[in-house]
Design a protein around this motif. Structure first.
Motif, PDB file in Angstrom:
ATOM      1  N   THR A 111      59.943  58.151 105.746  1.00 45.50           N
ATOM      2  CA  THR A 111      60.623  58.271 107.065  1.00 45.50           C
ATOM      3  C   THR A 111      62.163  58.424 106.807  1.00 45.50           C
ATOM      4  N   VAL A 112      63.039  58.659 107.956  1.00 46.75           N
ATOM      5  CA  VAL A 112      64.166  58.629 107.950  1.00 46.75           C
ATOM      6  C   VAL A 112      64.886  57.462 107.562  1.00 46.75           C
ATOM      7  N   ALA A 113      64.465  56.241 107.872  1.00 42.76           N
ATOM      8  CA  ALA A 113      64.978  54.739 107.719  1.00 42.76           C
ATOM      9  C   ALA A 113      64.731  54.433 106.305  1.00 42.76           C
ATOM     10  N   GLU A 114      63.281  54.945 105.750  1.00 44.30           N
ATOM     11  CA  GLU A 114      62.946  54.773 104.469  1.00 44.30           C
ATOM     12  C   GLU A 114      63.847  55.497 103.429  1.00 44.30           C
ATOM     13  N   ASN A 115      64.120  56.624 103.777  1.00 41.56           N
ATOM     14  CA  ASN A 115      65.004  57.449 102.925  1.00 41.56           C
ATOM     15  C   ASN A 115      66.452  57.017 102.938  1.00 41.56           C
ATOM     16  N   VAL A 116      67.120  56.380 104.023  1.00 42.76           N
ATOM     17  CA  VAL A 116      68.352  55.952 104.160  1.00 42.76           C
ATOM     18  C   VAL A 116      68.594  54.674 103.276  1.00 42.76           C
ATOM     19  N   PHE A 117      67.403  53.768 103.238  1.00 43.67           N
ATOM     20  CA  PHE A 117      67.654  52.774 102.461  1.00 43.67           C
ATOM     21  C   PHE A 117      66.855  52.646 101.322  1.00 43.67           C
ATOM     22  N   LEU A 118      66.508  53.508 100.816  1.00 38.48           N
ATOM     23  CA  LEU A 118      65.569  54.005  99.683  1.00 38.48           C
ATOM     24  C   LEU A 118      66.209  53.146  98.423  1.00 38.48           C
ATOM     25  N   PRO A 147      72.634  60.553 117.165  1.00 40.66           N
ATOM     26  CA  PRO A 147      71.654  59.168 117.693  1.00 40.66           C
ATOM     27  C   PRO A 147      70.396  59.816 117.881  1.00 40.66           C
ATOM     28  N   GLU A 148      70.013  61.221 118.129  1.00 41.74           N
ATOM     29  CA  GLU A 148      68.776  61.790 118.602  1.00 41.74           C
ATOM     30  C   GLU A 148      67.694  61.814 117.405  1.00 41.74           C
ATOM     31  N   ILE A 149      68.120  61.717 116.183  1.00 39.95           N
ATOM     32  CA  ILE A 149      67.249  61.792 114.904  1.00 39.95           C
ATOM     33  C   ILE A 149      66.418  60.346 114.899  1.00 39.95           C
ATOM     34  N   PRO A 150      65.374  60.472 115.173  1.00 36.20           N
ATOM     35  CA  PRO A 150      64.401  59.207 115.149  1.00 36.20           C
ATOM     36  C   PRO A 150      64.192  58.455 113.905  1.00 36.20           C
ATOM     37  N   PRO A 151      64.653  57.299 113.578  1.00 43.52           N
ATOM     38  CA  PRO A 151      64.604  56.689 112.232  1.00 43.52           C
ATOM     39  C   PRO A 151      63.013  56.423 111.657  1.00 43.52           C
ATOM     40  N   GLY A 152      62.077  56.611 112.626  1.00 46.90           N
ATOM     41  CA  GLY A 152      60.692  56.478 111.974  1.00 46.90           C
ATOM     42  C   GLY A 152      60.092  58.027 111.951  1.00 46.90           C
ATOM     43  N   LEU A 154      59.212  61.525 109.955  1.00 48.04           N
ATOM     44  CA  LEU A 154      59.077  61.714 108.721  1.00 48.04           C
ATOM     45  C   LEU A 154      60.337  62.855 108.120  1.00 48.04           C
ATOM     46  N   VAL A 155      60.863  62.972 107.107  1.00 47.41           N
ATOM     47  CA  VAL A 155      61.937  63.554 106.989  1.00 47.41           C
ATOM     48  C   VAL A 155      61.408  65.221 106.537  1.00 47.41           C
ATOM     49  N   GLY A 156      60.330  65.311 105.886  1.00 50.95           N
ATOM     50  CA  GLY A 156      59.857  66.529 105.791  1.00 50.95           C
ATOM     51  C   GLY A 156      59.708  67.346 107.271  1.00 50.95           C
ATOM     52  N   SER A 157      59.580  66.576 108.348  1.00 50.97           N
ATOM     53  CA  SER A 157      59.402  67.394 109.709  1.00 50.97           C
ATOM     54  C   SER A 157      60.873  67.703 110.291  1.00 50.97           C
ATOM     55  N   LEU A 158      61.802  67.312 109.524  1.00 50.26           N
ATOM     56  CA  LEU A 158      63.037  67.725 110.178  1.00 50.26           C
ATOM     57  C   LEU A 158      63.762  68.976 109.603  1.00 50.26           C
ATOM     58  N   PRO A 159      64.449  69.646 110.471  1.00 49.08           N
ATOM     59  CA  PRO A 159      65.145  70.917 109.979  1.00 49.08           C
ATOM     60  C   PRO A 159      66.350  70.667 109.204  1.00 49.08           C
ATOM     61  N   ALA A 160      66.749  71.753 108.565  1.00 52.19           N
ATOM     62  CA  ALA A 160      67.778  71.575 107.246  1.00 52.19           C
ATOM     63  C   ALA A 160      68.935  70.735 107.659  1.00 52.19           C
ATOM     64  N   ALA A 161      69.471  71.099 108.723  1.00 54.65           N
ATOM     65  CA  ALA A 161      70.614  70.364 109.471  1.00 54.65           C
ATOM     66  C   ALA A 161      70.568  68.871 109.704  1.00 54.65           C
ATOM     67  N   ALA A 162      69.348  68.474 109.982  1.00 52.94           N
ATOM     68  CA  ALA A 162      69.260  67.122 110.236  1.00 52.94           C
ATOM     69  C   ALA A 162      68.896  66.513 108.790  1.00 52.94           C
ATOM     70  N   LYS A 163      68.143  67.059 108.030  1.00 51.81           N
ATOM     71  CA  LYS A 163      68.242  66.488 106.421  1.00 51.81           C
ATOM     72  C   LYS A 163      69.612  66.319 105.972  1.00 51.81           C
ATOM     73  N   GLN A 164      70.616  67.052 106.164  1.00 54.20           N
ATOM     74  CA  GLN A 164      72.000  66.839 105.655  1.00 54.20           C
ATOM     75  C   GLN A 164      72.378  65.629 106.256  1.00 54.20           C
ATOM     76  N   ILE A 165      72.351  65.343 107.561  1.00 49.35           N
ATOM     77  CA  ILE A 165      72.813  63.872 108.191  1.00 49.35           C
ATOM     78  C   ILE A 165      72.117  62.800 107.692  1.00 49.35           C
ATOM     79  N   VAL A 166      70.764  62.943 107.429  1.00 49.99           N
ATOM     80  CA  VAL A 166      70.254  61.936 106.763  1.00 49.99           C
ATOM     81  C   VAL A 166      70.512  61.461 105.257  1.00 49.99           C
TER      82      VAL A 166
END
Length: 535
Positions: A111-118, A147-152, A154-166
């Motif tokens: 998830t987004v949160a798991e990647n941020v604090f990996l 703030p619209e990117i949900p922490p829960g 999965l990063v694989g489902s995000l578009p490229a721009a959102a992955k950059q933010i993560v």
């Protein structure tokens, strides 16, 4: 761990003239290559220090030295006045350096949160607690303006721009005092770049330093405080004022020469007859992507497509190439219909493509250069049905030599090359297949963002290659987010908006303002990357 917002590192009260980071005489050698040959760099707390250089100048190696991926063979690294060494990436992060690579190192299945604090998950008595991590991630994403990117999610489902933010969020979660950003705007649209700059200014206002790497010189002027230039693994110029140093001077430091004319001259030839069209696209449509597209490309002609991100440009090229299947319409080469949705049929008809995402869509990163170059020519190079590695290497060396590949070693894994040299490998593949317009070779070349992540000097070389292909009779259909590139390279320009071609004209009849007026009409000025690197 506390619930204090990540990214709010304490502001240092030291004299601003005292570098937070200083590198002196840093050397790094790999077998056969001296990647860094005495690099000097100093970064002050609270500044944006821009790092420029051609592909192969040593920027990527320097980043990895700072990140603890590579250990220097010689030289000194001083952090906050104290000599330091980074034996591992963890040591670099503990010191206060966070690196955001151009190719994002995220885990799609987390998830987004798991990647941020990996690697430094919030724990109590050895147990990971998801709640605090998600709360802190939400706070970090809010700081980054997303703030619209949900922490829960999965990063694989995000578009490229959102992955950059993560990826940026992960860096901020380490309480970094220095962020190293390698081409952070490469996957961002124009409005998202503005948001990125807003975030960077907020970080530097709190005393956090940023090393910013980009090939877009206008970005350097807008966001940078000082500039250091690398050339051939050495510091060519240091601590130049970003806002006032001229393009000519920067290019001179990067290349060792002044580049006055980036685009090769267009040939003086009479207009091609309509009957001589090499590529004919008729009423091509894919619901939700583009609709009723008709266009032609003649042998020896470069046709450019301009438009906003999301206008359907890349999807159109992929459909012509057979990577996507059209819902309606036809694609013809020399009057013969090409089977829809078949890359093999397109290649057999003489179509080659350099896609936007070269690493994931065009290259076998663990294979050597020569294997990547010969992918489309195995049949011609084989002997008695068997591959001939010696012949492959010889042919690959010949064609990559024409493109000035650096380093000129076709046995190297292609993943070790810089972005610009990887792009040369993709072009070399189609040159080797037959870049003279012969029926058995590449007769139509589709180029999607051909100079993305490529430095000024390498751009000039690539432009020359593309024009030479056209002069040899190859038709070229080009997509670029940079309007000056489309206008400077193409003979004829199509303007797309919301999945449709809305205008067509000779490139000589258009200017940048006219194209922007067309692509942005009704768009509220959102979505285009229109910076001209040499404007």
């Amino acid at each position: 761990m506390s619930d204090a917002p990540a990214g709010s590192a304490p502001v240092r009260s030291a004299d601003e003239t005292t570098p937070l980071l200083r590198l002196t005489g840093v050397v790094k050698t790999f077998p056969g290559v001296r990647a860094l040959d005495g690099v000097d760099l100093e970064v002050v707390a609270g500044e944006v220090h821009c790092l420029l250089g051609q592909n192969g100048a040593g920027k990527s190696t320097l980043i990895k030295v700072l990140a603890g991926v590579h250990r220097p063979d010689a030289g000194a690294i001083v952090w906050d006045g104290q000599p330091v060494a980074f034996p591992s990436p963890q040591a670099s992060m503990r010191t206060g350096i966070a690196t955001i690579y151009q190719e994002l190192d995220l885990v799609d299945d987390l998830t987004v949160a798991e990647n941020v604090f990996l690697g430094h998950e919030p724990r109590t008595a050895g147990f990971v607690h998801r709640g605090p991590g998600q709360r802190r991630t939400r706070s970090i994403l809010a700081q980054l303006g997303h703030p619209e990117i949900p922490p829960g999610r999965l990063v694989g489902s995000l578009p490229a721009a959102a992955k950059q933010i993560v990826s940026m969020g992960r860096a901020l979660s380490h309480q970094a005092r220095l962020l190293v950003m390698d081409e952070p705007s490469a996957v961002l649209a124009h409005d998202e770049v503005a948001n990125l700059f807003r975030v960077i200014r907020g970080l530097t206002a709190r005393g956090i330093a940023v090393v910013y790497i980009s090939h877009r010189l206008e970005e350097i002027r807008e966001i940078g405080d000082r500039v250091t230039v690398l050339k051939d693994g050495r510091t060519s110029a240091a601590n130049l004022p970003a806002a006032t140093t001229s393009t000519r001077e920067l290019v001179g430091h990067m290349t060792g020469r002044a580049i006055e004319y980036v685009f090769p001259p267009r040939p003086q030839r009479p207009p091609v007859a309509a009957a001589s069209a090499l590529l004919e696209v008729s009423a091509l449509s894919r619901p939700g992507e583009f609709s009723d597209i008709s266009l032609t490309v003649h042998a020896g002609e470069i046709v450019g497509i301009a438009g906003l991100v999301g206008s359907g440009r890349s999807e159109l090229l992929e459909t012509v190439y057979g990577a996507r299947r059209a819902h309606t319409g036809t694609v013809r080469i020399d009057g013969h219909a090409v089977r829809a949705g078949s890359v093999r049929a397109a290649v057999r008809a003489g179509v080659g493509m350099a896609p936007e995402e070269r690493k994931s869509q065009a290259l076998l990163l663990s294979e050597p250069v020569y294997r990547n170059v010969t992918l489309a020519a195995f049949g011609r190079l084989a002997r008695a049905g068997f591959t001939d590695a010696a012949r492959e290497r010889a042919e690959a060396a010949r064609v990559t030599g024409e493109l000035r590949l650096v380093p000129p070693d076709v046995r190297r894994p292609v993943r070790t090359l810089s972005g610009g040299n990887q792009q040369k490998v993709v072009l070399a593949r189609w040159l080797l297949r037959g870049g003279t317009g012969r029926r058995s070779g590449t007769r139509l070349l589709l180029l999607d963002e051909p100079t993305r992540g490529v430095d000024v000097g390498a751009r000039a070389e690539l432009y020359g290659v593309i024009r030479r292909l056209a002069d040899d009779g190859v038709g070229v259909l080009l997509v670029s987010s940079e309007v000056p590139e489309v206008l400077g390279l193409a003979d004829r320009v199509l303007v797309m908006r919301e999945g449709r071609v809305i205008h067509e004209a000779a490139a000589s009849e258009l200017d940048e303002h006219a194209v922007l007026d067309l692509v942005m009409a009704g768009s509220l000025l959102s979505g285009a990357q229109v910076e001209g690197d040499l404007s």
